[in-house]
Design an enzyme around this catalytic site. Structure first.
Site, PDB file in Angstrom:
ATOM      1  CG  HIS A 110       1.550  40.668  49.525  1.00 35.95           C
ATOM      2  ND1 HIS A 110       2.161  41.760  49.572  1.00 35.95           N
ATOM      3  CD2 HIS A 110       0.660  40.766  50.745  1.00 35.95           C
ATOM      4  CE1 HIS A 110       1.746  42.588  50.830  1.00 35.95           C
ATOM      5  NE2 HIS A 110       0.841  41.942  51.300  1.00 35.95           N
ATOM      6  CG  ASP A 132       5.678  36.192  50.439  1.00 31.12           C
ATOM      7  OD1 ASP A 132       5.754  36.129  51.578  1.00 31.12           O
ATOM      8  OD2 ASP A 132       4.889  37.008  49.773  1.00 31.12           O
ATOM      9  CD  GLN A 159      -0.543  35.250  55.416  1.00 31.11           C
ATOM     10  OE1 GLN A 159      -0.881  34.385  56.132  1.00 31.11           O
ATOM     11  NE2 GLN A 159      -0.693  36.602  55.203  1.00 31.11           N
ATOM     12  CE  LYS A 192       1.872  39.209  56.889  1.00 33.60           C
ATOM     13  NZ  LYS A 192       0.744  40.233  56.836  1.00 33.60           N
ATOM     14  CB  CYS A 233      -1.281  43.726  49.529  1.00 32.36           C
ATOM     15  SG  CYS A 233      -1.448  45.094  50.639  1.00 32.36           S
TER      16      CYS A 233
HETATM   17  C1  LIG Z   1       1.919  36.615  51.453  1.00 33.33           C
HETATM   18  C2  LIG Z   1       2.132  37.989  52.024  1.00 33.33           C
HETATM   19  N1  LIG Z   1       3.495  38.328  51.620  1.00 33.33           N
HETATM   20  C3  LIG Z   1       3.925  39.639  52.083  1.00 33.33           C
HETATM   21  C4  LIG Z   1       3.421  40.266  52.968  1.00 33.33           C
HETATM   22  C5  LIG Z   1       3.916  41.441  53.387  1.00 33.33           C
HETATM   23  O1  LIG Z   1       4.253  41.761  54.793  1.00 33.33           O
HETATM   24  P1  LIG Z   1       4.701  42.565  55.606  1.00 33.33           P
HETATM   25  O2  LIG Z   1       3.610  43.693  55.507  1.00 33.33           O
HETATM   26  O3  LIG Z   1       4.781  42.192  56.987  1.00 33.33           O
HETATM   27  O4  LIG Z   1       5.854  42.910  54.958  1.00 33.33           O
HETATM   28  C6  LIG Z   1       2.032  39.717  53.501  1.00 33.33           C
HETATM   29  C7  LIG Z   1       1.362  40.534  54.534  1.00 33.33           C
HETATM   30  O5  LIG Z   1       0.054  40.448  54.390  1.00 33.33           O
HETATM   31  C8  LIG Z   1       1.637  38.725  52.932  1.00 33.33           C
HETATM   32  O6  LIG Z   1       0.560  37.975  53.361  1.00 33.33           O
END
Ligand SMILES: Cc1ncc(COP(=O)(O)O)c(C=O)c1O
Length: 419
Positions: free
Chosen positions: A134, A211, A214, A237, A376
């Protein structure tokens, strides 16, 4: 070696109808159609218990945490720190002090890239990430690389949507100082082989950041069994409020890091030309924190623990396998691994000749909420030569019947665009 995917014990099933009754939003309609919410990878819905915990804080306990000596100040502090304890227990962290609260994954990854990266990286060092990330696990490292002179390297992905482990040895070397990798891809659904990756990174002396945006909502994560250095996550999430979440960090690494956000409450003493910091985790928590939100996250964790993360995973595996089969049979191209054991509850696809944005618009008319776009993850889109995909993502409140509604909605979209 710690497993990230343990087969759930048999008999771990969810009472989905009972769960759905806790989510007031699921009774909404889209026009005259019942809402079918298949966008939990973007943000999950919230049970009444979480909504109540947040509103109870404002109604009965609201004060700033770690400030007031008065009754409300003490209650706010106790509730806020109680939430930290719940997060620590959920991740099996060795202590509550190793949990830093932030607004979520993006802020947490920036905290690591700045607080650790700027202090410990220099020209000649390498930062390893993957093509599956992401943007919030790419951009902070690009900035840190520019500022420190370190080099950013990528582990590629295969045509099947897996990390290309045959390339691991060539990109993970003694020059690698940090390996920052997703635990589960939001764009492909892939669950990465964390135990193997962590072991390989530690063997060359690299720090590992995961990260978990998910991963943490969907699978049981034990930071000690995995021997993790960092994992970051977003409360919104995993049934919690927006702007809740944080990170787990290995205590000695957190101690050695610089603060990220300077300001009130993270200092011990301030002098004209320098300041000293509080202990971990408070040196990272400058300014008034997201108190009500983290308390709401604590309630979300209570909810998930009452269900049991094994049951969460078992339910998602079942929905996922069904969705993969039905979406594939409907004639869509699915991105990511085909084996449901290797994926979480997010299915990215391209349906016939219908652009994902058009598809999302038409299925919305049938009450179905899916995501369309690059998620993203533009590097993933480029890797597979598509500008965007449609994505259906599932959580504890979704049913196979809802997958069937999605399939009918896809068929309707095909008719609309065949005209
Ligand atoms: C794998 C992953 N990393 C990072 C993020 C970013 O999360 P946040 O917008 O809650 O900071 C997301 C959000 O969709 C994600 O799916």
């Amino acid at each position: 070696m710690a497993k990230i995917i343990d087969k759930p014990a048999s008999g771990d099933t969810l009472d989905v109808e009972r769960i759905r009754a806790d989510f007031p939003i699921l009774t909404r309609r889209v026009g005259d159609k019942p809402l079918v919410y298949l966008d939990s990878a973007a943000t999950s819905q919230k049970p009444q218990q979480v909504i109540d915990a947040e509103s109870d804080f404002y109604a009965h306990h609201n004060a700033n945490a770690h400030r007031g000596i008065h009754m409300l100040g003490e209650e706010a502090t106790e509730l806020f720190e109680g939430a930290r304890g719940k997060v620590a227990r959920f991740l099996n962290a060795p202590s509550a002090e190793s949990i830093v609260f932030t607004r979520g994954t993006t802020e947490s990854m920036n905290l690591i890239a700045h607080g650790w990266g700027r202090k410990f990286l220099k020209a000649g060092d390498e930062i390893l990430i993957t093509e599956m990330e992401h943007h919030s696990n790419i951009v902070p490292w690009q900035l840190t690389a520019q500022q420190t002179g370190a080099t950013l390297r990528y582990l590629p992905i295969t045509d099947d949507g897996l990390l290309d482990l045959s390339q691991l040895e060539s990109v993970l070397t003694e020059r690698t100082k940090i390996f920052s990798v997703t635990g589960m891809s939001n764009a492909l659904g892939t669950i990465t082989p964390l135990p193997r990756l962590i072991e390989a990174a530690h063997a060359v002396g690299a720090v590992v950041a995961v990260d978990g945006a998910q991963l943490v909502p969907h699978l049981s994560v034990d930071v000690q069994a995995l021997d993790l250095d960092f994992i970051v996550f977003s409360g919104h999430k995993m049934l919690g409020p927006t702007a809740s979440g944080g990170l787990y960090g290995r205590r000695e690494i957190l101690d050695a890091m610089d603060p990220f956000i300077g300001g009130g409450e993270m200092i011990l003493e301030v002098f004209p030309d320098y300041s000293t910091w509080k202990e971990v985790p408070y040196k990272f928590e400058g300014g008034t924190m997201n108190i009500a939100q983290e308390i709401g996250l604590g309630a979300a964790i209570d909810y998930l623990e009452a269900i049991g993360m094994d049951a969460v995973r078992a339910h998602e595996e079942e929905i996922n396998a069904y969705a993969l089969k039905r979406i594939g049979e409907a004639g869509a191209t699915i991105y990511g691994p085909t084996d449901p054991d290797l994926r979480g509850g997010a299915v990215s696809f391209w349906y016939k000749d219908v652009h994902p944005h058009d598809l999302a618009t038409i299925v919305n008319e049938e009450g179905v909420a899916i995501r369309a776009g690059h998620h993203c993850a533009q590097l993933v889109m480029r890797r597979y030569g598509v500008p965007a995909t449609a994505r259906a993502s599932f959580y504890i409140y979704n049913t196979k019947d809802e997958v069937d509604v999605l399939i009918s909605a896809l068929e309707r979209a095909e008719q609309v665009f065949a005209l």
